[in-house]
Design a protein around this motif. Structure first.
Motif, PDB file in Angstrom:
ATOM      1  N   GLY A  33       0.822  -1.208   0.000  1.00  0.00           N
ATOM      2  CA  GLY A  33       0.000   0.000   0.000  1.00  0.00           C
ATOM      3  C   GLY A  33       0.855   1.257   0.000  1.00  0.00           C
ATOM      4  O   GLY A  33       2.073   1.192   0.226  1.00  0.00           O
ATOM      5  N   ILE A  34       0.223   2.381  -0.223  1.00  0.00           N
ATOM      6  CA  ILE A  34       0.942   3.657  -0.197  1.00  0.00           C
ATOM      7  C   ILE A  34       1.606   3.825   1.177  1.00  0.00           C
ATOM      8  O   ILE A  34       0.997   3.547   2.210  1.00  0.00           O
ATOM      9  N   GLY A  35       2.883   4.210   1.138  1.00  0.00           N
ATOM     10  CA  GLY A  35       3.602   4.456   2.393  1.00  0.00           C
ATOM     11  C   GLY A  35       4.049   3.210   3.139  1.00  0.00           C
ATOM     12  O   GLY A  35       4.620   3.299   4.225  1.00  0.00           O
ATOM     13  N   SER A  36       3.832   2.040   2.565  1.00  0.00           N
ATOM     14  CA  SER A  36       4.214   0.807   3.282  1.00  0.00           C
ATOM     15  C   SER A  36       5.733   0.646   3.346  1.00  0.00           C
ATOM     16  O   SER A  36       6.268  -0.014   4.246  1.00  0.00           O
ATOM     17  N   GLY A  37       6.433   1.222   2.349  1.00  0.00           N
ATOM     18  CA  GLY A  37       7.899   1.116   2.326  1.00  0.00           C
ATOM     19  C   GLY A  37       8.429   0.429   1.073  1.00  0.00           C
ATOM     20  O   GLY A  37       9.561  -0.059   1.067  1.00  0.00           O
ATOM     21  N   LYS A  38       7.649   0.436   0.005  1.00  0.00           N
ATOM     22  CA  LYS A  38       8.077  -0.232  -1.241  1.00  0.00           C
ATOM     23  C   LYS A  38       9.415   0.288  -1.742  1.00  0.00           C
ATOM     24  O   LYS A  38      10.322  -0.483  -2.072  1.00  0.00           O
ATOM     25  N   THR A  39       9.530   1.616  -1.817  1.00  0.00           N
ATOM     26  CA  THR A  39      10.752   2.208  -2.358  1.00  0.00           C
ATOM     27  C   THR A  39      11.938   1.907  -1.461  1.00  0.00           C
ATOM     28  O   THR A  39      13.033   1.563  -1.944  1.00  0.00           O
ATOM     29  N   THR A  40      11.720   2.014  -0.159  1.00  0.00           N
ATOM     30  CA  THR A  40      12.779   1.737   0.812  1.00  0.00           C
ATOM     31  C   THR A  40      13.278   0.306   0.647  1.00  0.00           C
ATOM     32  O   THR A  40      14.496   0.046   0.615  1.00  0.00           O
ATOM     33  N   ARG A  57       3.318   7.833   7.810  1.00  0.00           N
ATOM     34  CA  ARG A  57       4.488   8.017   6.930  1.00  0.00           C
ATOM     35  C   ARG A  57       4.156   8.910   5.747  1.00  0.00           C
ATOM     36  O   ARG A  57       4.957   9.779   5.372  1.00  0.00           O
ATOM     37  N   ARG A  74       5.733  12.693   4.695  1.00  0.00           N
ATOM     38  CA  ARG A  74       6.531  12.984   3.497  1.00  0.00           C
ATOM     39  C   ARG A  74       5.795  13.866   2.488  1.00  0.00           C
ATOM     40  O   ARG A  74       6.372  14.303   1.509  1.00  0.00           O
ATOM     41  N   ASN A 100       7.412  -4.269   7.565  1.00  0.00           N
ATOM     42  CA  ASN A 100       8.077  -2.974   7.778  1.00  0.00           C
ATOM     43  C   ASN A 100       7.309  -2.184   8.837  1.00  0.00           C
ATOM     44  O   ASN A 100       6.721  -1.147   8.546  1.00  0.00           O
ATOM     45  N   GLY A 140       8.803  -1.523  11.993  1.00  0.00           N
ATOM     46  CA  GLY A 140       9.710  -1.075  13.064  1.00  0.00           C
ATOM     47  C   GLY A 140      10.809  -0.206  12.489  1.00  0.00           C
ATOM     48  O   GLY A 140      10.578   0.574  11.568  1.00  0.00           O
ATOM     49  N   GLU A 141      11.997  -0.368  13.044  1.00  0.00           N
ATOM     50  CA  GLU A 141      13.147   0.398  12.554  1.00  0.00           C
ATOM     51  C   GLU A 141      13.509  -0.054  11.135  1.00  0.00           C
ATOM     52  O   GLU A 141      13.395  -1.245  10.829  1.00  0.00           O
ATOM     53  N   PRO A 142      14.006   0.871  10.293  1.00  0.00           N
ATOM     54  CA  PRO A 142      14.442   0.464   8.956  1.00  0.00           C
ATOM     55  C   PRO A 142      15.486  -0.661   9.002  1.00  0.00           C
ATOM     56  O   PRO A 142      15.524  -1.511   8.113  1.00  0.00           O
TER      57      PRO A 142
HETATM   58  P1  ADP Z   1       6.120   3.550  -0.632  1.00  0.00           P
HETATM   59  O1  ADP Z   1       7.151   3.493  -1.742  1.00  0.00           O
HETATM   60  O2  ADP Z   1       5.484   2.214  -0.337  1.00  0.00           O
HETATM   61  O3  ADP Z   1       5.089   4.623  -0.771  1.00  0.00           O
HETATM   62  P2  ADP Z   1       8.352   4.564   0.949  1.00  0.00           P
HETATM   63  O4  ADP Z   1       9.448   3.542   0.889  1.00  0.00           O
HETATM   64  O5  ADP Z   1       8.484   5.777   0.084  1.00  0.00           O
HETATM   65  O6  ADP Z   1       6.921   3.869   0.725  1.00  0.00           O
HETATM   66  O7  ADP Z   1       8.180   4.957   2.469  1.00  0.00           O
HETATM   67  C1  ADP Z   1       7.236   5.973   2.839  1.00  0.00           C
HETATM   68  C2  ADP Z   1       7.912   6.961   3.793  1.00  0.00           C
HETATM   69  O8  ADP Z   1       8.143   6.320   5.033  1.00  0.00           O
HETATM   70  C3  ADP Z   1       9.265   7.442   3.296  1.00  0.00           C
HETATM   71  O9  ADP Z   1       9.418   8.779   3.663  1.00  0.00           O
HETATM   72  C4  ADP Z   1      10.247   6.537   4.024  1.00  0.00           C
HETATM   73  O10 ADP Z   1      11.497   7.147   4.212  1.00  0.00           O
HETATM   74  C5  ADP Z   1       9.537   6.273   5.332  1.00  0.00           C
HETATM   75  N1  ADP Z   1       9.794   4.939   5.901  1.00  0.00           N
HETATM   76  C6  ADP Z   1       9.743   3.747   5.245  1.00  0.00           C
HETATM   77  N2  ADP Z   1      10.015   2.729   6.088  1.00  0.00           N
HETATM   78  C7  ADP Z   1      10.246   3.278   7.310  1.00  0.00           C
HETATM   79  C8  ADP Z   1      10.579   2.742   8.610  1.00  0.00           C
HETATM   80  N3  ADP Z   1      10.736   1.425   8.828  1.00  0.00           N
HETATM   81  N4  ADP Z   1      10.741   3.620   9.616  1.00  0.00           N
HETATM   82  C9  ADP Z   1      10.591   4.944   9.417  1.00  0.00           C
HETATM   83  N5  ADP Z   1      10.268   5.524   8.220  1.00  0.00           N
HETATM   84  C10 ADP Z   1      10.104   4.695   7.186  1.00  0.00           C
END
Ligand code: ADP
Length: 209
Positions: free
Chosen positions: A19-26, A150, A154, A185, A187-189
């Motif tokens: 989902g949006i903000g789940s951390g896909k890009t990270t 999240r 952002r 995802n 907790g901590e990165p």
């Molecule tokens: P998506 O691509 O799914 O929309 P992002 O990877 O862009 O998600 O992550 C959304 C936001 O949350 C970004 O600003 C990212 O840096 C932050 N974020 C992702 N994972 C974590 C985490 N485990 N802890 C803190 N912030 C996170």
């Protein structure tokens, strides 16, 4: 006479979604750092609609210039708002963008040289055909409240706006039901690292098999 089959073998590929903000890009960045070829369909969609991009002429013809910024790029915020309220307009926009995204995705895949392909597809579960095109579905999962926090952090979106976008995506349970693999995802990165290491090892093995 026997003919040589020149059909390319389907390479091993992973479809990463969430989902949006789940951390896909990270998470995708961590896979890229380990040698996966990451192809981000959102990035491709974005490139199609920059000023002079391949989708701009068709968007102009269908919707007029009120959805373009002064420099000629797609006004994404305005278009998002418009198609949100108008399913027919949304279908028209998708009819322009989806074939182009497909062509550009295949072009990027053909040029990729990594250990395996990892496609980032936000609406993989929603869109159907993607599930058949990848060898494995990887879901990045986190609680919905964290997604909202999240995204609000952002962007300039409100709690209600984020939840409205989430309402256009499948529910967490439904996405998880489509997963072969899950990265949690919540907790901590740093907690992502061992999970990505394990999956990268698995995907590298499957790609080599
Ligand atoms: P998506 O691509 O799914 O929309 P992002 O990877 O862009 O998600 O992550 C959304 C936001 O949350 C970004 O600003 C990212 O840096 C932050 N974020 C992702 N994972 C974590 C985490 N485990 N802890 C803190 N912030 C996170």
């Amino acid at each position: 006479m026997a003919r040589v089959d020149t059909t390319p073998l389907k390479p091993f590929s992973v479809g990463l979604t969430g989902g949006i903000g789940s951390g896909k890009t990270t998470v995708a960045d961590l896979f890229a750092a380990r040698g996966a070829s990451v192809i981000d369909t959102d990035h491709i969609a974005h490139q199609l609609t920059v000023a002079g991009g391949p989708a701009i002429a068709a968007i102009l013809a269908r919707f007029g210039d009120r959805f373009l910024t002064p420099d000629g790029a797609l006004d994404r915020a305005r278009m998002r708002e418009y198609v949100f309220a108008d399913p027919a307009a949304k279908a028209s926009l998708e009819a322009i963008l989806h074939p182009l995204i497909r062509v550009e995705t295949e072009r990027a895949a053909a040029q990729a040289g990594g250990a395996y392909l990892l496609f980032v597809v936000p609406l993989l579960v929603e869109s159907g055909s993607w599930r058949e095109r990848v060898s494995r579905v990887l879901v990045v999962d986190c609680p919905e409240q964290l997604q909202v926090e999240r995204v609000m952090q952002r962007s300039a979106l409100s709690d209600a706006q984020v939840r409205a976008i989430m309402a256009t995506q499948v529910r967490r349970e439904q996405r998880l039901a489509a997963a072969d693999d899950v990265v949690v995802n919540d907790g901590e990165p740093a907690a992502l690292v061992p999970q990505v290491d394990r999956l990268h090892a698995l995907y590298s093995r499957l790609a080599a098999a």
